[in-house]
Design a protein around this motif. Structure first.
Motif, short mmCIF file in Angstrom:
data_model
loop_
_atom_site.label_atom_id
_atom_site.label_comp_id
_atom_site.label_asym_id
_atom_site.label_seq_id
_atom_site.Cartn_x
_atom_site.Cartn_y
_atom_site.Cartn_z
N LEU A 1 0.83 -1.21 0.00
CA LEU A 1 0.00 0.00 0.00
C LEU A 1 0.87 1.26 0.00
O LEU A 1 0.55 2.24 -0.68
N SER A 2 1.96 1.22 0.73
CA SER A 2 2.89 2.35 0.75
C SER A 2 3.49 2.57 -0.64
O SER A 2 3.63 3.71 -1.10
N LYS A 3 3.84 1.48 -1.31
CA LYS A 3 4.39 1.56 -2.67
C LYS A 3 3.38 2.22 -3.61
O LYS A 3 3.74 3.08 -4.42
N ILE A 4 2.13 1.82 -3.48
CA ILE A 4 1.08 2.36 -4.36
C ILE A 4 0.91 3.86 -4.11
O ILE A 4 0.85 4.65 -5.06
N TYR A 5 0.83 4.25 -2.84
CA TYR A 5 0.57 5.65 -2.52
C TYR A 5 1.79 6.55 -2.74
O TYR A 5 1.66 7.78 -2.70
N SER A 6 2.95 5.97 -3.00
CA SER A 6 4.13 6.79 -3.33
C SER A 6 4.44 6.70 -4.83
O SER A 6 5.53 7.06 -5.25
N SER A 7 3.49 6.22 -5.61
CA SER A 7 3.68 6.08 -7.06
C SER A 7 2.67 6.95 -7.80
O SER A 7 1.87 7.66 -7.20
N LYS A 8 2.69 6.82 -9.12
CA LYS A 8 1.73 7.53 -9.97
C LYS A 8 0.30 7.00 -9.80
O LYS A 8 -0.65 7.62 -10.27
N LEU A 9 0.17 5.86 -9.15
CA LEU A 9 -1.16 5.27 -8.96
C LEU A 9 -1.88 5.81 -7.73
O LEU A 9 -3.00 5.37 -7.43
N ALA A 10 -1.26 6.73 -7.00
CA ALA A 10 -1.85 7.23 -5.76
C ALA A 10 -3.24 7.83 -5.98
O ALA A 10 -4.16 7.56 -5.21
N ASN A 11 -3.41 8.61 -7.05
CA ASN A 11 -4.72 9.22 -7.32
C ASN A 11 -5.78 8.17 -7.60
O ASN A 11 -6.91 8.27 -7.13
N VAL A 12 -5.41 7.18 -8.40
CA VAL A 12 -6.36 6.10 -8.73
C VAL A 12 -6.71 5.32 -7.47
O VAL A 12 -7.87 4.99 -7.24
N ALA A 13 -5.70 5.05 -6.64
CA ALA A 13 -5.93 4.30 -5.40
C ALA A 13 -6.84 5.08 -4.46
O ALA A 13 -7.76 4.52 -3.86
N GLU A 14 -6.60 6.38 -4.36
CA GLU A 14 -7.42 7.21 -3.48
C GLU A 14 -8.85 7.29 -3.98
O GLU A 14 -9.80 7.18 -3.20
N SER A 15 -9.03 7.45 -5.28
CA SER A 15 -10.38 7.53 -5.83
C SER A 15 -11.11 6.19 -5.75
O SER A 15 -12.34 6.14 -5.80
N SER A 16 -10.35 5.11 -5.60
CA SER A 16 -10.96 3.77 -5.45
C SER A 16 -11.15 3.39 -3.98
O SER A 16 -11.50 2.25 -3.69
N ASP A 17 -10.89 4.34 -3.09
CA ASP A 17 -11.02 4.11 -1.64
C ASP A 17 -10.13 2.99 -1.14
O ASP A 17 -10.50 2.24 -0.22
N LEU A 18 -8.95 2.86 -1.72
CA LEU A 18 -7.99 1.88 -1.27
C LEU A 18 -7.37 2.39 0.03
O LEU A 18 -6.95 3.55 0.08
N PRO A 19 -7.34 1.58 1.08
CA PRO A 19 -6.78 2.08 2.34
C PRO A 19 -5.28 2.36 2.21
O PRO A 19 -4.60 1.77 1.37
N LYS A 20 -4.78 3.25 3.05
CA LYS A 20 -3.34 3.57 3.03
C LYS A 20 -2.55 2.55 3.86
O LYS A 20 -1.36 2.40 3.68
#
Length: 184
Positions: free
Chosen positions: A163-182
């Motif tokens: 999850l940390s990898k995702i939120y520190s990448s270009k996918l952070a916006n997509v993850a956030e809009s998909s309600d992916l937990p941090k």
């Protein structure tokens, strides 16, 4: 036709002589490769074979990672889908939910999130890759939540790193809009 809907057929099958039943069973099993592999696993393999299967999948993934970094996003998406389908096959054969989640987290953590831009379709395939990746993470997290809490704890560090990898990448916006937990 479902067997449960035909009680007479079910009774007739159970009344068959053992030799005839065995012959029919073997013919049926031969028609389904996954069922054949599942029965082989269940009847002839043990815990060490399960670990061997997982290690083989991990080593195959590790061997493919350097190649992934050289691909376009379209080619990478196809490879990643194939990796995930290999884990799905592993689950169909072994019914090892913990192993399935462990392997998916391993794959999702290992694959790079940046790919070469191609002249045509980067935006479309970049979107498809991001959508597939985040959806796979969400499905994996849902399955993780269904495991026993001790097993969830065993995978919590790897999951939080993912999850940390995702939120520190270009996918952070997509993850956030998909309600992916941090973190879990």
């Amino acid at each position: 036709m479902k067997l449960a809907e035909h009680k007479d057929l079910k009774n007739a099958i159970t009344d068959l002589p053992v030799k005839e039943k065995d012959k029919l069973l073997l013919r049926l099993i031969a028609k389904d490769k996954v069922l054949t592999e599942h029965l082989h696993y269940k009847l002839l393999e043990d815990e060490s074979d399960l670990e061997s299967r997982k290690e083989k999948i991990k080593s195959d993934i590790e061997a493919q990672i350097p190649e992934l970094k050289k691909l376009s996003v379209k080619e990478a998406l196809a490879k990643v889908r194939k990796m995930i389908s290999g884990v799905n096959h592993f689950y169909k054969v072994t019914k090892d939910a913990f192993g399935e989640i462990e392997l998916k987290i391993f794959i999702l953590s290992s694959i790079p999130l940046d790919y070469k831009r191609s002249l045509f379709g980067y935006k479309d395939f970049g979107f498809l890759f991001a959508t597939f990746y985040i959806k796979t993470v969400q499905v994996t997290l849902n399955k993780l939540a269904k495991l026993h809490e001790d097993l969830q704890f065993d995978l919590s560090d790897a999951t939080n790193q993912l999850l940390s990898k995702i939120y520190s990448s270009k996918l952070a916006n997509v993850a956030e809009s998909s309600d992916l937990p941090k973190e879990i």
